[in-house]
Design a protein around this motif. Sequence first.
Motif, PDB file in Angstrom:
ATOM      1  N   THR A  27      36.107  44.105  39.972  1.00 57.40           N
ATOM      2  CA  THR A  27      37.027  44.908  39.175  1.00 57.40           C
ATOM      3  C   THR A  27      38.449  44.677  39.658  1.00 57.40           C
ATOM      4  N   VAL A  28      39.400  45.069  38.821  1.00 63.98           N
ATOM      5  CA  VAL A  28      40.803  45.036  39.187  1.00 63.98           C
ATOM      6  C   VAL A  28      41.423  46.369  38.808  1.00 63.98           C
ATOM      7  N   GLY A  29      42.407  46.793  39.578  1.00 62.87           N
ATOM      8  CA  GLY A  29      43.101  48.040  39.296  1.00 62.87           C
ATOM      9  C   GLY A  29      43.064  49.014  40.447  1.00 62.87           C
ATOM     10  N   GLY A  30      41.985  48.976  41.217  1.00 65.65           N
ATOM     11  CA  GLY A  30      41.853  49.879  42.348  1.00 65.65           C
ATOM     12  C   GLY A  30      42.480  49.324  43.614  1.00 65.65           C
ATOM     13  N   SER A  31      42.528  50.122  44.650  1.00 71.93           N
ATOM     14  CA  SER A  31      43.087  49.705  45.925  1.00 71.93           C
ATOM     15  C   SER A  31      42.305  48.515  46.478  1.00 71.93           C
ATOM     16  N   GLY A  32      43.035  47.490  46.923  1.00 71.66           N
ATOM     17  CA  GLY A  32      42.415  46.312  47.493  1.00 71.66           C
ATOM     18  C   GLY A  32      41.894  45.310  46.479  1.00 71.66           C
ATOM     19  N   ALA A  44      45.842  47.714  24.251  1.00 69.78           N
ATOM     20  CA  ALA A  44      46.642  48.709  24.952  1.00 69.78           C
ATOM     21  C   ALA A  44      45.886  50.022  25.039  1.00 69.78           C
ATOM     22  N   VAL A  45      46.095  50.738  26.135  1.00 69.83           N
ATOM     23  CA  VAL A  45      45.539  52.074  26.334  1.00 69.83           C
ATOM     24  C   VAL A  45      46.643  52.964  26.902  1.00 69.83           C
ATOM     25  N   ALA A  46      46.457  54.279  26.772  1.00 72.48           N
ATOM     26  CA  ALA A  46      47.413  55.242  27.318  1.00 72.48           C
ATOM     27  C   ALA A  46      46.916  55.757  28.665  1.00 72.48           C
ATOM     28  N   THR A  47      47.841  55.959  29.596  1.00 68.01           N
ATOM     29  CA  THR A  47      47.525  56.547  30.895  1.00 68.01           C
ATOM     30  C   THR A  47      48.587  57.586  31.213  1.00 68.01           C
ATOM     31  N   PRO A  48      48.338  58.463  32.178  1.00 67.90           N
ATOM     32  CA  PRO A  48      49.366  59.428  32.580  1.00 67.90           C
ATOM     33  C   PRO A  48      50.639  58.770  33.104  1.00 67.90           C
ATOM     34  N   ASP A  49      50.547  57.513  33.553  1.00 65.63           N
ATOM     35  CA  ASP A  49      51.705  56.790  34.067  1.00 65.63           C
ATOM     36  C   ASP A  49      52.365  55.913  33.015  1.00 65.63           C
ATOM     37  N   GLY A  50      51.932  56.040  31.771  1.00 68.76           N
ATOM     38  CA  GLY A  50      52.476  55.218  30.706  1.00 68.76           C
ATOM     39  C   GLY A  50      51.442  54.262  30.147  1.00 68.76           C
ATOM     40  N   PRO A  51      51.724  53.648  28.991  1.00 70.50           N
ATOM     41  CA  PRO A  51      50.757  52.731  28.374  1.00 70.50           C
ATOM     42  C   PRO A  51      50.599  51.445  29.166  1.00 70.50           C
ATOM     43  N   ARG A 101      39.001  51.607  31.894  1.00 70.70           N
ATOM     44  CA  ARG A 101      38.952  53.055  32.063  1.00 70.70           C
ATOM     45  C   ARG A 101      40.120  53.482  32.937  1.00 70.70           C
ATOM     46  N   LEU A 102      40.421  54.745  32.943  1.00 73.78           N
ATOM     47  CA  LEU A 102      41.528  55.246  33.741  1.00 73.78           C
ATOM     48  C   LEU A 102      41.210  55.123  35.225  1.00 73.78           C
ATOM     49  N   GLY A 139      43.743  43.435  44.399  1.00 77.43           N
ATOM     50  CA  GLY A 139      44.740  42.432  44.021  1.00 77.43           C
ATOM     51  C   GLY A 139      45.885  43.046  43.250  1.00 77.43           C
ATOM     52  N   CYS A 140      45.594  44.020  42.401  1.00 77.61           N
ATOM     53  CA  CYS A 140      46.604  44.754  41.644  1.00 77.61           C
ATOM     54  C   CYS A 140      46.205  46.225  41.614  1.00 77.61           C
ATOM     55  N   GLU A 141      47.088  47.104  42.002  1.00 76.72           N
ATOM     56  CA  GLU A 141      46.833  48.533  41.904  1.00 76.72           C
ATOM     57  C   GLU A 141      47.471  49.039  40.618  1.00 76.72           C
ATOM     58  N   LEU A 142      46.625  49.528  39.701  1.00 85.53           N
ATOM     59  CA  LEU A 142      47.049  49.857  38.347  1.00 85.53           C
ATOM     60  C   LEU A 142      46.605  51.271  37.979  1.00 85.53           C
ATOM     61  N   PRO A 143      47.162  51.836  36.907  1.00 84.24           N
ATOM     62  CA  PRO A 143      46.675  53.135  36.430  1.00 84.24           C
ATOM     63  C   PRO A 143      45.370  53.029  35.649  1.00 84.24           C
ATOM     64  N   VAL A 144      44.865  51.797  35.466  1.00 83.46           N
ATOM     65  CA  VAL A 144      43.559  51.578  34.839  1.00 83.46           C
ATOM     66  C   VAL A 144      42.726  50.686  35.747  1.00 83.46           C
ATOM     67  N   VAL A 145      41.433  50.669  35.499  1.00 78.45           N
ATOM     68  CA  VAL A 145      40.499  49.762  36.174  1.00 78.45           C
ATOM     69  C   VAL A 145      39.691  49.062  35.091  1.00 78.45           C
ATOM     70  N   PHE A 146      39.439  47.767  35.263  1.00 81.14           N
ATOM     71  CA  PHE A 146      38.535  47.084  34.340  1.00 81.14           C
ATOM     72  C   PHE A 146      37.825  45.959  35.075  1.00 81.14           C
ATOM     73  N   ASP A 147      36.742  45.482  34.480  1.00 78.58           N
ATOM     74  CA  ASP A 147      35.928  44.439  35.099  1.00 78.58           C
ATOM     75  C   ASP A 147      36.577  43.073  34.935  1.00 78.58           C
ATOM     76  N   LEU A 148      36.448  42.267  35.970  1.00 76.92           N
ATOM     77  CA  LEU A 148      36.931  40.889  35.948  1.00 76.92           C
ATOM     78  C   LEU A 148      35.776  39.926  35.739  1.00 76.92           C
ATOM     79  N   ALA A 149      36.038  38.873  34.985  1.00 78.37           N
ATOM     80  CA  ALA A 149      35.065  37.788  34.901  1.00 78.37           C
ATOM     81  C   ALA A 149      34.997  37.077  36.252  1.00 78.37           C
ATOM     82  N   ARG A 150      33.836  36.560  36.572  1.00 81.21           N
ATOM     83  CA  ARG A 150      33.617  35.918  37.865  1.00 81.21           C
ATOM     84  C   ARG A 150      34.585  34.757  38.088  1.00 81.21           C
TER      85      ARG A 150
END
Length: 217
Positions: free
Chosen positions: A57-62, A180-187, A215-216, A64-75
């Motif tokens: 996944t990408v978006g969470g801590s550690g 695009a999706v909406a998050t509390p930190d902006g789209p 997902r958020l 590669g990118c810390e984002l207001p969303v998380v989504f799955d990465l292709a291998r």
Amino acid sequence: MARRTVRGPATVLLASVALLASAALTGCSSGSGGGTEADTKPGGGAGGDRAAARGGTVGGSGSGCELPVVFDLARHWKAKAVVPDEPDSEFAALSRQGPVAMVCEIDAKPAGHIGFLRVWQGDGRSGTPRQALEGFVTADKNASKITYTASTAGKLPVAEARYTVHSKVMEESRPARAFAVATPDGPVVVHLGGLDAQEHEGMLPAFELARRSVRLG
């Protein structure tokens, strides 16, 4: 929101030049091959109807990118954070488009393709996902044949655009996709381009995986 700096405006520009140089050297070998090499690589199918193998996944801590969303990465796809240039910078056009700024670049080259999934974020004043997406797409003066659709990822509303971009460098038009999706930190806008139509088609499974799993954070 904390972001890990890995590249500045000059390196973004150099990466684009290197991308084109790599394409010239490799020709059709990276994304073609008659449905053999690309098909055997996880997430590297020759068509958008093929499911990409999940590689994390990408978006969470550690991630590669810390984002207001998380989504799955292709291998094999690799994410790196981007710090957008200031709006008045001469390099702003490389990292800002419409109401959003680039905050993450996910490289497909380790998976055998030439292209990126790029994540762009706006502030809380950027409006709804559809408004942010329209602002992003129409800010590209080479975009045409734009269609918008609405869907959901779980219970999260998703706006999606399909369109065509004319490349003056390649002297041809190629498809592009964004959602695009909406998050509390902006789209947040996630965009898939590609060197050409064939590379774009080969990377579509990774884009679809991201859209379905977003997902958020």
